[in-house]
Design a protein around this motif. Structure first.
Motif, PDB file in Angstrom:
ATOM      1  N   GLN A 109      42.372  55.320 -45.872  1.00  0.00           N
ATOM      2  CA  GLN A 109      41.320  55.139 -44.869  1.00  0.00           C
ATOM      3  C   GLN A 109      41.903  54.751 -43.525  1.00  0.00           C
ATOM      4  OE1 GLN A 109      39.065  52.218 -47.142  1.00  0.00           O
ATOM      5  NE2 GLN A 109      37.355  53.659 -47.357  1.00  0.00           N
ATOM      6  N   VAL A 110      42.909  53.884 -43.552  1.00  0.00           N
ATOM      7  CA  VAL A 110      43.566  53.476 -42.308  1.00  0.00           C
ATOM      8  C   VAL A 110      44.236  54.675 -41.650  1.00  0.00           C
ATOM      9  CG1 VAL A 110      45.433  52.092 -41.328  1.00  0.00           C
ATOM     10  CG2 VAL A 110      43.929  51.109 -43.052  1.00  0.00           C
ATOM     11  N   ARG A 111      44.918  55.473 -42.470  1.00  0.00           N
ATOM     12  CA  ARG A 111      45.581  56.666 -41.938  1.00  0.00           C
ATOM     13  C   ARG A 111      44.562  57.619 -41.328  1.00  0.00           C
ATOM     14  NH1 ARG A 111      50.207  59.683 -42.556  1.00  0.00           N
ATOM     15  NH2 ARG A 111      49.907  61.933 -42.301  1.00  0.00           N
ATOM     16  N   GLN A 112      43.471  57.844 -42.031  1.00  0.00           N
ATOM     17  CA  GLN A 112      42.447  58.763 -41.551  1.00  0.00           C
ATOM     18  C   GLN A 112      41.875  58.286 -40.219  1.00  0.00           C
ATOM     19  OE1 GLN A 112      39.074  59.168 -44.208  1.00  0.00           O
ATOM     20  NE2 GLN A 112      38.627  61.218 -43.474  1.00  0.00           N
ATOM     21  N   LYS A 113      41.614  56.986 -40.118  1.00  0.00           N
ATOM     22  CA  LYS A 113      41.052  56.429 -38.891  1.00  0.00           C
ATOM     23  C   LYS A 113      42.035  56.558 -37.725  1.00  0.00           C
ATOM     24  CE  LYS A 113      38.979  52.413 -39.079  1.00  0.00           C
ATOM     25  NZ  LYS A 113      38.785  50.937 -39.163  1.00  0.00           N
ATOM     26  N   ASN A 114      43.305  56.230 -37.988  1.00  0.00           N
ATOM     27  CA  ASN A 114      44.315  56.283 -36.926  1.00  0.00           C
ATOM     28  C   ASN A 114      44.580  57.705 -36.458  1.00  0.00           C
ATOM     29  OD1 ASN A 114      44.630  53.520 -36.935  1.00  0.00           O
ATOM     30  ND2 ASN A 114      46.429  53.523 -38.260  1.00  0.00           N
ATOM     31  N   VAL A 115      44.659  58.634 -37.403  1.00  0.00           N
ATOM     32  CA  VAL A 115      44.892  60.034 -37.039  1.00  0.00           C
ATOM     33  C   VAL A 115      43.727  60.566 -36.220  1.00  0.00           C
ATOM     34  CG1 VAL A 115      45.073  62.385 -37.952  1.00  0.00           C
ATOM     35  CG2 VAL A 115      46.443  60.549 -38.962  1.00  0.00           C
ATOM     36  N   ALA A 116      42.498  60.226 -36.598  1.00  0.00           N
ATOM     37  CA  ALA A 116      41.324  60.665 -35.852  1.00  0.00           C
ATOM     38  C   ALA A 116      41.353  60.105 -34.433  1.00  0.00           C
ATOM     39  CB  ALA A 116      40.052  60.228 -36.568  1.00  0.00           C
ATOM     40  N   LEU A 117      41.758  58.843 -34.300  1.00  0.00           N
ATOM     41  CA  LEU A 117      41.859  58.204 -32.992  1.00  0.00           C
ATOM     42  C   LEU A 117      42.897  58.912 -32.122  1.00  0.00           C
ATOM     43  CD1 LEU A 117      40.978  55.692 -31.288  1.00  0.00           C
ATOM     44  CD2 LEU A 117      42.935  54.497 -32.272  1.00  0.00           C
ATOM     45  N   ILE A 118      44.021  59.239 -32.721  1.00  0.00           N
ATOM     46  CA  ILE A 118      45.100  59.914 -31.993  1.00  0.00           C
ATOM     47  C   ILE A 118      44.671  61.319 -31.575  1.00  0.00           C
ATOM     48  CG2 ILE A 118      47.434  60.878 -32.219  1.00  0.00           C
ATOM     49  CD1 ILE A 118      48.004  58.472 -34.128  1.00  0.00           C
ATOM     50  N   LEU A 119      44.034  62.052 -32.478  1.00  0.00           N
ATOM     51  CA  LEU A 119      43.613  63.419 -32.173  1.00  0.00           C
ATOM     52  C   LEU A 119      42.561  63.452 -31.079  1.00  0.00           C
ATOM     53  CD1 LEU A 119      43.480  65.001 -35.752  1.00  0.00           C
ATOM     54  CD2 LEU A 119      45.138  65.483 -33.951  1.00  0.00           C
ATOM     55  N   THR A 120      41.669  62.472 -31.070  1.00  0.00           N
ATOM     56  CA  THR A 120      40.654  62.405 -30.022  1.00  0.00           C
ATOM     57  C   THR A 120      41.308  62.183 -28.659  1.00  0.00           C
ATOM     58  OG1 THR A 120      38.973  61.536 -31.534  1.00  0.00           O
ATOM     59  CG2 THR A 120      38.630  61.140 -29.184  1.00  0.00           C
ATOM     60  N   ALA A 121      42.261  61.271 -28.612  1.00  0.00           N
ATOM     61  CA  ALA A 121      42.972  61.012 -27.364  1.00  0.00           C
ATOM     62  C   ALA A 121      43.805  62.229 -26.955  1.00  0.00           C
ATOM     63  CB  ALA A 121      43.878  59.791 -27.530  1.00  0.00           C
ATOM     64  N   ALA A 122      44.420  62.880 -27.936  1.00  0.00           N
ATOM     65  CA  ALA A 122      45.254  64.051 -27.656  1.00  0.00           C
ATOM     66  C   ALA A 122      44.409  65.200 -27.107  1.00  0.00           C
ATOM     67  CB  ALA A 122      45.972  64.492 -28.922  1.00  0.00           C
ATOM     68  N   LYS A 123      43.208  65.351 -27.617  1.00  0.00           N
ATOM     69  CA  LYS A 123      42.331  66.428 -27.138  1.00  0.00           C
ATOM     70  C   LYS A 123      42.063  66.263 -25.647  1.00  0.00           C
ATOM     71  CE  LYS A 123      39.062  68.002 -29.777  1.00  0.00           C
ATOM     72  NZ  LYS A 123      37.823  68.133 -30.563  1.00  0.00           N
ATOM     73  N   THR A 124      41.765  65.052 -25.225  1.00  0.00           N
ATOM     74  CA  THR A 124      41.524  64.789 -23.801  1.00  0.00           C
ATOM     75  C   THR A 124      42.781  65.043 -22.983  1.00  0.00           C
ATOM     76  OG1 THR A 124      39.887  63.089 -24.364  1.00  0.00           O
ATOM     77  CG2 THR A 124      40.772  63.059 -22.125  1.00  0.00           C
ATOM     78  N   GLU A 125      43.919  64.617 -23.510  1.00  0.00           N
ATOM     79  CA  GLU A 125      45.181  64.800 -22.801  1.00  0.00           C
ATOM     80  C   GLU A 125      45.551  66.282 -22.666  1.00  0.00           C
ATOM     81  OE1 GLU A 125      48.942  63.804 -20.979  1.00  0.00           O
ATOM     82  OE2 GLU A 125      47.021  62.771 -21.192  1.00  0.00           O
ATOM     83  N   PHE A 126      45.420  67.048 -23.737  1.00  0.00           N
ATOM     84  CA  PHE A 126      45.796  68.461 -23.693  1.00  0.00           C
ATOM     85  C   PHE A 126      44.846  69.275 -22.814  1.00  0.00           C
ATOM     86  CE2 PHE A 126      47.983  67.653 -27.912  1.00  0.00           C
ATOM     87  CZ  PHE A 126      49.257  67.849 -27.413  1.00  0.00           C
ATOM     88  N   VAL A 127      43.562  68.958 -22.827  1.00  0.00           N
ATOM     89  CA  VAL A 127      42.620  69.724 -22.012  1.00  0.00           C
ATOM     90  C   VAL A 127      42.796  69.372 -20.537  1.00  0.00           C
ATOM     91  CG1 VAL A 127      40.580  68.197 -21.920  1.00  0.00           C
ATOM     92  CG2 VAL A 127      40.275  70.664 -22.042  1.00  0.00           C
TER      93      VAL A 127
END
Length: 207
Positions: A10-28
């Protein structure tokens, strides 16, 4: 009363989701080449080392983000069958694609940028998994045509049309807003998009 601790998964899932959300903003915002792990960490408000714990580098993070975008687009169409009613399934697919443009425009823009730049990360996928996935859908549409359920149109161009017309409202939103004379599109605007595209595309299929 004890508080139940989160599992490692659960911790991994939460952290990965947090990272991907931030990465989406950064890449766009900066594109793949201009994006940085440092800024992604800052956007996610986590130490940079935490990102490297889950992803080896920027490329792996970008690949994971693209994969999640593709899965979200394709899942509902994965089970397309010759037994499906063409009008029902195409209506639902157009609706879903417009909703993706409405709720996740950044995902669409990231995918579009990747393809516009020659698909350096997705090239192998496009020639293998994507091609196989697409050919399976084409076979179903060809069967509908053979049965006289829809007009004899080119099934490839039918799908290309659905993708381009729906994603236009995400990828070229600035142009759309300028043309409509609006600052933002509301729910009613997107309902009109769905109605118009569905009517045009279905009539073009003889439905």
């Amino acid at each position: 009363m004890s508080v139940k601790k989160e599992s490692v998964g659960q911790v991994r899932q939460k952290n990965v989701a947090l990272i991907l959300t931030a990465a989406k903003t950064e890449f766009v915002t900066h594109g793949f080449k201009g994006a940085s792990i440092k800024r992604i960490a800052e956007r996610a408000n986590i130490p940079r080392a935490n990102i490297h714990y889950y992803f080896n580098d920027k490329t792996e993070l970008y690949q994971q983000l693209l994969s999640e975008i593709i899965v979200s687009w394709n899942t509902s169409f994965d089970t397309l069958s010759v037994d499906d009613d063409p009008k029902t399934i195409l209506t639902a697919y157009i609706h879903e694609k417009v909703m993706h443009a409405k709720h996740d425009p950044d995902g669409s823009k990231i995918f579009a940028s990747e393809v516009i730049h020659g698909a350096p990360i997705l090239k192998n996928y496009l020639h293998t998994e994507f091609k196989q996935w697409l050919d399976e859908k084409i076979s179903v549409i060809e069967t509908w045509i053979e049965k006289g359920q829809i007009d004899a149109i080119n099934p490839y161009h039918l799908l290309f049309l659905i993708w381009s017309s729906t994603q236009h409202y995400a990828d070229f939103n600035v142009q759309v807003l300028a043309g409509l004379g609006k600052e933002t599109m509301n729910d009613a605007d997107f309902d009109e998009v769905i109605h118009s595209l569905t009517t045009i595309i279905l009539k073009g299929c003889g439905l």
